[in-house]
Write a protein that holds these residues in place. Structure first.
Motif, PDB file in Angstrom:
ATOM      1  N   ALA A 130       6.138  52.280 121.770  1.00 57.49           N
ATOM      2  CA  ALA A 130       6.081  52.863 120.435  1.00 57.49           C
ATOM      3  C   ALA A 130       7.477  53.238 119.949  1.00 57.49           C
ATOM      4  CB  ALA A 130       5.166  54.089 120.439  1.00 57.49           C
ATOM      5  N   VAL A 131       8.276  53.824 120.864  1.00 60.32           N
ATOM      6  CA  VAL A 131       9.643  54.224 120.471  1.00 60.32           C
ATOM      7  C   VAL A 131      10.475  52.993 120.112  1.00 60.32           C
ATOM      8  CG1 VAL A 131      11.810  55.188 121.336  1.00 60.32           C
ATOM      9  CG2 VAL A 131       9.670  56.403 121.719  1.00 60.32           C
ATOM     10  N   VAL A 132      10.393  51.942 120.935  1.00 61.24           N
ATOM     11  CA  VAL A 132      11.170  50.730 120.655  1.00 61.24           C
ATOM     12  C   VAL A 132      10.732  50.121 119.324  1.00 61.24           C
ATOM     13  CG1 VAL A 132      11.641  48.370 121.416  1.00 61.24           C
ATOM     14  CG2 VAL A 132      11.656  50.231 123.073  1.00 61.24           C
ATOM     15  N   ALA A 133       9.402  50.075 119.106  1.00 58.58           N
ATOM     16  CA  ALA A 133       8.896  49.493 117.863  1.00 58.58           C
ATOM     17  C   ALA A 133       9.360  50.315 116.659  1.00 58.58           C
ATOM     18  CB  ALA A 133       7.365  49.419 117.904  1.00 58.58           C
ATOM     19  N   LEU A 134       9.305  51.644 116.807  1.00 60.11           N
ATOM     20  CA  LEU A 134       9.687  52.524 115.694  1.00 60.11           C
ATOM     21  C   LEU A 134      11.186  52.479 115.429  1.00 60.11           C
ATOM     22  CD1 LEU A 134       7.836  55.957 115.910  1.00 60.11           C
ATOM     23  CD2 LEU A 134       8.036  54.453 113.937  1.00 60.11           C
ATOM     24  N   ALA A 135      11.970  52.488 116.494  1.00 63.19           N
ATOM     25  CA  ALA A 135      13.425  52.576 116.332  1.00 63.19           C
ATOM     26  C   ALA A 135      14.018  51.246 115.893  1.00 63.19           C
ATOM     27  CB  ALA A 135      14.073  53.043 117.633  1.00 63.19           C
ATOM     28  N   GLY A 136      13.284  50.149 116.083  1.00 65.11           N
ATOM     29  CA  GLY A 136      13.781  48.849 115.659  1.00 65.11           C
ATOM     30  C   GLY A 136      14.841  48.320 116.612  1.00 65.11           C
ATOM     31  N   ALA A 137      15.201  47.057 116.406  1.00 68.63           N
ATOM     32  CA  ALA A 137      16.104  46.402 117.350  1.00 68.63           C
ATOM     33  C   ALA A 137      17.565  46.752 117.100  1.00 68.63           C
ATOM     34  CB  ALA A 137      15.910  44.886 117.272  1.00 68.63           C
ATOM     35  N   HIS A 138      17.914  47.167 115.888  1.00 65.02           N
ATOM     36  CA  HIS A 138      19.340  47.337 115.586  1.00 65.02           C
ATOM     37  C   HIS A 138      19.698  48.740 115.107  1.00 65.02           C
ATOM     38  CE1 HIS A 138      19.802  43.048 116.075  1.00 65.02           C
ATOM     39  NE2 HIS A 138      18.768  42.873 115.276  1.00 65.02           N
ATOM     40  N   GLY A 139      18.775  49.692 115.249  1.00 65.13           N
ATOM     41  CA  GLY A 139      19.050  51.028 114.733  1.00 65.13           C
ATOM     42  C   GLY A 139      20.112  51.745 115.552  1.00 65.13           C
ATOM     43  N   GLY A 140      20.618  52.834 115.030  1.00 65.89           N
ATOM     44  CA  GLY A 140      21.623  53.617 115.736  1.00 65.89           C
ATOM     45  C   GLY A 140      20.979  54.761 116.491  1.00 65.89           C
ATOM     46  N   PRO A 141      21.810  55.678 117.000  1.00 64.46           N
ATOM     47  CA  PRO A 141      21.305  56.819 117.768  1.00 64.46           C
ATOM     48  C   PRO A 141      20.325  57.690 116.972  1.00 64.46           C
ATOM     49  CG  PRO A 141      23.687  56.664 117.949  1.00 64.46           C
ATOM     50  CD  PRO A 141      23.270  55.664 116.929  1.00 64.46           C
ATOM     51  N   VAL A 142      20.578  57.844 115.675  1.00 65.94           N
ATOM     52  CA  VAL A 142      19.724  58.738 114.884  1.00 65.94           C
ATOM     53  C   VAL A 142      18.293  58.212 114.813  1.00 65.94           C
ATOM     54  CG1 VAL A 142      19.388  59.821 112.648  1.00 65.94           C
ATOM     55  CG2 VAL A 142      21.688  59.535 113.545  1.00 65.94           C
ATOM     56  N   THR A 143      18.137  56.901 114.626  1.00 68.15           N
ATOM     57  CA  THR A 143      16.779  56.349 114.572  1.00 68.15           C
ATOM     58  C   THR A 143      16.082  56.513 115.917  1.00 68.15           C
ATOM     59  OG1 THR A 143      17.678  54.175 115.012  1.00 68.15           O
ATOM     60  CG2 THR A 143      17.124  54.657 112.731  1.00 68.15           C
ATOM     61  N   LEU A 144      16.867  56.424 117.006  1.00 69.27           N
ATOM     62  CA  LEU A 144      16.264  56.605 118.330  1.00 69.27           C
ATOM     63  C   LEU A 144      15.748  58.041 118.484  1.00 69.27           C
ATOM     64  CD1 LEU A 144      15.580  55.674 121.157  1.00 69.27           C
ATOM     65  CD2 LEU A 144      17.911  56.201 121.861  1.00 69.27           C
ATOM     66  N   ILE A 145      16.555  59.026 118.060  1.00 72.75           N
ATOM     67  CA  ILE A 145      16.131  60.431 118.160  1.00 72.75           C
ATOM     68  C   ILE A 145      14.873  60.642 117.317  1.00 72.75           C
ATOM     69  CG2 ILE A 145      16.759  62.818 117.639  1.00 72.75           C
ATOM     70  CD1 ILE A 145      19.627  62.138 118.173  1.00 72.75           C
ATOM     71  N   LEU A 146      14.892  60.116 116.094  1.00 74.26           N
ATOM     72  CA  LEU A 146      13.741  60.308 115.199  1.00 74.26           C
ATOM     73  C   LEU A 146      12.498  59.651 115.772  1.00 74.26           C
ATOM     74  CD1 LEU A 146      15.374  59.853 111.683  1.00 74.26           C
ATOM     75  CD2 LEU A 146      14.501  61.948 112.718  1.00 74.26           C
ATOM     76  N   ALA A 147      12.648  58.424 116.304  1.00 71.67           N
ATOM     77  CA  ALA A 147      11.502  57.722 116.877  1.00 71.67           C
ATOM     78  C   ALA A 147      10.958  58.504 118.068  1.00 71.67           C
ATOM     79  CB  ALA A 147      11.908  56.309 117.289  1.00 71.67           C
ATOM     80  N   GLY A 148      11.865  59.022 118.910  1.00 70.39           N
ATOM     81  CA  GLY A 148      11.446  59.804 120.070  1.00 70.39           C
ATOM     82  C   GLY A 148      10.706  61.061 119.651  1.00 70.39           C
ATOM     83  N   LEU A 149      11.239  61.725 118.613  1.00 67.69           N
ATOM     84  CA  LEU A 149      10.595  62.943 118.111  1.00 67.69           C
ATOM     85  C   LEU A 149       9.203  62.642 117.568  1.00 67.69           C
ATOM     86  CD1 LEU A 149      13.228  65.076 116.163  1.00 67.69           C
ATOM     87  CD2 LEU A 149      11.657  65.836 117.943  1.00 67.69           C
ATOM     88  N   ALA A 150       9.102  61.526 116.830  1.00 70.51           N
ATOM     89  CA  ALA A 150       7.814  61.164 116.244  1.00 70.51           C
ATOM     90  C   ALA A 150       6.784  60.918 117.334  1.00 70.51           C
ATOM     91  CB  ALA A 150       7.977  59.918 115.368  1.00 70.51           C
ATOM     92  N   VAL A 151       7.186  60.136 118.356  1.00 70.88           N
ATOM     93  CA  VAL A 151       6.253  59.824 119.443  1.00 70.88           C
ATOM     94  C   VAL A 151       5.888  61.100 120.214  1.00 70.88           C
ATOM     95  CG1 VAL A 151       6.028  58.583 121.628  1.00 70.88           C
ATOM     96  CG2 VAL A 151       6.944  57.423 119.634  1.00 70.88           C
ATOM     97  N   SER A 152       6.886  61.966 120.465  1.00 72.98           N
ATOM     98  CA  SER A 152       6.610  63.228 121.155  1.00 72.98           C
ATOM     99  C   SER A 152       5.619  64.075 120.367  1.00 72.98           C
ATOM    100  CB  SER A 152       7.895  64.042 121.333  1.00 72.98           C
ATOM    101  OG  SER A 152       8.743  63.419 122.232  1.00 72.98           O
TER     102      SER A 152
END
Lengths: 331, 257
Positions: A130-152
């Motif tokens: 879910a995190v990989v799908a949400l954060a996308g293949a080319h996003g930066g650190p911020v999208t990763l944090i947001l995706a992680g927060l959303a999944v959490s």
């Protein structure tokens, strides 16, 4: 440790070797110390049984889980270039907790002892995807944090729902206790399921040293130094998911180790994010093993869970971190 | 190493920042990229370094398309100094400069003697040998800039792209830096700098590329590019290009109405 370390006068590689030695000592200590002090109060077959079925899995699990949490914390802090990052940020520990809670809620854990860790692993895997799908293949650190927060957040919401709907008070208590995190009473089988995944994840994270060093200069300079940022991000997510997901699936949530350990050791490795990886691996193992030994020593008087202890130590540390950051900002 | 771009178009989001730019920088020369704010200097340097993907056009290093270079090989050949002077964590100056050696080091290898020599030479070139042990987080802006330039020098690249390298440097270190860059160019390296100081461009750069709104307006030696007409048309300034004691000076007299 923070103040001595800067003046040790040793090359960073020797300091890391020293940390490895500390971890080895903590491991031996964990094998030796039980609820009744040093040694095992039994003889013959019972003694072998206690050692093989209780002490050894617990010490191995403590070393692996502590190492995993420390390493994953260092990797995330380095990747996100943020000293406040910690492993649960990527969402996999929330996913693992949800998986385990569902295994209890659906009664699977009573049918099959392994349902709990398997549920945790499945939850971690789903969370990672879910995190990989949400954060996308080319996003930066911020999208990763947001995706992680959303999944959490989703995982937390569903855990609350499971607790809310639970008809069985014993199951509710089991879920709550499981989420507090513990190394106690895990079988060798649980260890064998999770250990390869933790080791694989840790192996992936340890390959990040160059990339994290280069990222010290920002993303453009890192790319110009030959670092593939997309690959780096995938390794960060996969390594954290495998190692922390497997750890959480077996032990429940053990917080703050991944935040504090890299922090304490950063000066020891002269702030170099690449060297902080192995340092935090050994530091995390040492911290969790020693905390677990301490728990066993106070067990006759109070039955504390390790996740509770790390939270009790970790939360004030966080307050200190805020005050320190505030003082630095004021300069 | 020759750096070439043909018909370069680059979009940042929906904005077209480079609009069909042709560019060439030769080995043995220092090339200045000048132009007003927003002309696309930084984007051009990023495109030459392979950090932004052109929507059209080509970039090549030594005749080979940039995309065909392996990242590590490209990093050994070409160094890039970003405009933002980013350093996270409290690394020592020497540790930051040592990062320039990453493309030269096999995975897991520690610093070789060649690495050590390159790092020490870069520290000396930027006059920061005495600051080697100091954390960059405790340095002034100018000192940090010199550390980051030294990082790029330690990379020992055939080509160096530097985005506003003198920004934040005191006059002595500005002059020192350009002396060193000139020496690199004369030793056969390709040096490209994005600049705002027209006098430095006139004095030190063999070729000047004047940009406006993503296009090249003029290319050539200082006398051909820094003319009153060009400076008036591109910057909207009344400027005098003169010489004081044999040194070219561009004096900005006024902003045109």
């Amino acid at each position: 440790m923070k103040d001595i370390s800067g003046h040790l006068g040793l090359a960073p590689s020797y300091r890391i070797a020293l940390l490895a030695a500390v971890a080895a000592l903590a491991f031996i200590l964990s094998l030796l110390v039980g609820p009744s002090g040093i040694g095992i109060e039994a003889t013959g077959e019972a003694r072998t049984l206690i050692f093989n079925e209780i002490r050894l899995p617990r010490a191995l699990l403590g070393a692996l889980v502590g190492g995993t949490l420390g390493l994953a914390g260092a990797a995330l802090q380095g990747y996100l270039r943020n000293p406040l990052a910690e492993p649960s940020l990527v969402g996999v520990s929330g996913g693992a907790a949800l998986g385990a809670v569902l295994a209890i809620q659906l009664g699977l854990s009573h049918l099959l002892a392994l349902a709990l860790p398997i549920g945790g692993l499945a939850g971690a895997a789903v969370a990672m995807l879910a995190v990989v799908a949400l954060a996308g293949a080319h996003g930066g650190p911020v999208t990763l944090i947001l995706a992680g927060l959303a999944v959490s957040s989703i995982a937390t919401a569903l855990i609350s729902l499971a607790l809310n709907l639970s008809q069985n008070p014993f199951a509710s208590v089991e879920m709550v206790f499981w989420m507090m995190g513990s190394l106690a009473d895990r079988s060798l089988l649980q260890l064998w399921i999770s250990a390869p995944l933790m080791l694989l994840g840790c192996g992936l994270l340890l390959t990040l040293a160059r990339a994290l060093d280069a990222l010290t200069l920002g993303e453009d300079a890192a790319t110009s130094l030959g670092i593939d940022l997309n690959r780096t991000r995938l390794v960060v997510i996969a390594g954290t998911a495998l190692s922390v997901g497997a750890a959480t699936a077996v032990t429940g949530i053990i917080g703050f180790v991944g935040l504090i350990v890299p922090h304490m050791l950063r000066r020891l490795v002269q702030h170099r994010p690449g060297l902080l990886l192995p340092a935090s691996l050994f530091g995390g193992a040492s911290v969790l093993l020693i905390a677990d030994v301490a728990l066993r020593l106070v067990q006759p008087w109070v039955d504390l869970r390790i996740g509770v202890l790390t939270a009790l130590i970790g939360a004030p540390f966080f307050v200190w971190l805020v005050l320190k950051t505030r003082a630095e900002m004021a300069l | 190493m020759r750096i070439e771009a043909h018909g370069l178009h680059v979009h940042l989001g929906r904005r077209e920042v480079l609009r069909g730019l042709d560019f060439v920088a030769h080995a043995g020369e220092m090339t200045a990229v000048i132009g007003p704010n927003g002309a696309g200097k930084t984007t051009l340097l990023k495109a030459l370094a392979g950090l932004v993907t052109p929507s059209a056009g080509t970039v090549s290093l030594q005749g080979c398309a940039l995309a065909g270079w392996l990242p590590r090989a490209r990093a050994r050949a070409l160094a890039y100094l970003p405009q933002e002077r980013i350093t996270h964590w409290a690394l020592s100056a020497r540790a930051v400069v040592a990062l320039g050696r990453l493309p030269h080091q096999p995975m897991g290898a520690s610093e070789s003697s060649a690495d050590g020599r390159a790092i020490d030479a870069a520290l000396a070139a930027m006059d920061i040998s005495h600051l080697a042990a100091r954390p960059v987080s405790e340095m002034s802006g100018g000192e940090r800039t010199r550390v980051l330039i030294a990082r790029a020098l330690a990379q020992e690249p055939a080509a160096l792209l530097a985005d506003e390298p003198v920004a934040g440097l005191d006059p002595a270190h500005q002059l020192g830096l350009f002396g060193h860059l000139t020496a690199l160019a004369l030793a056969g390296r390709t040096v490209v700098v994005a600049l705002h100081d027209l006098s430095l461009a006139a004095r030190f750069c063999h070729r000047i590329v004047l940009m406006q709104a993503g296009r090249g307006v003029a290319t050539g030696a200082a006398e051909e590019v820094l003319t009153r007409e060009h400076l008036a048309a591109v910057y909207g300034i009344a400027a005098h290009h003169t010489r004081i004691g044999g040194i070219p000076v561009v004096l900005v007299a006024d902003v045109l109405p």
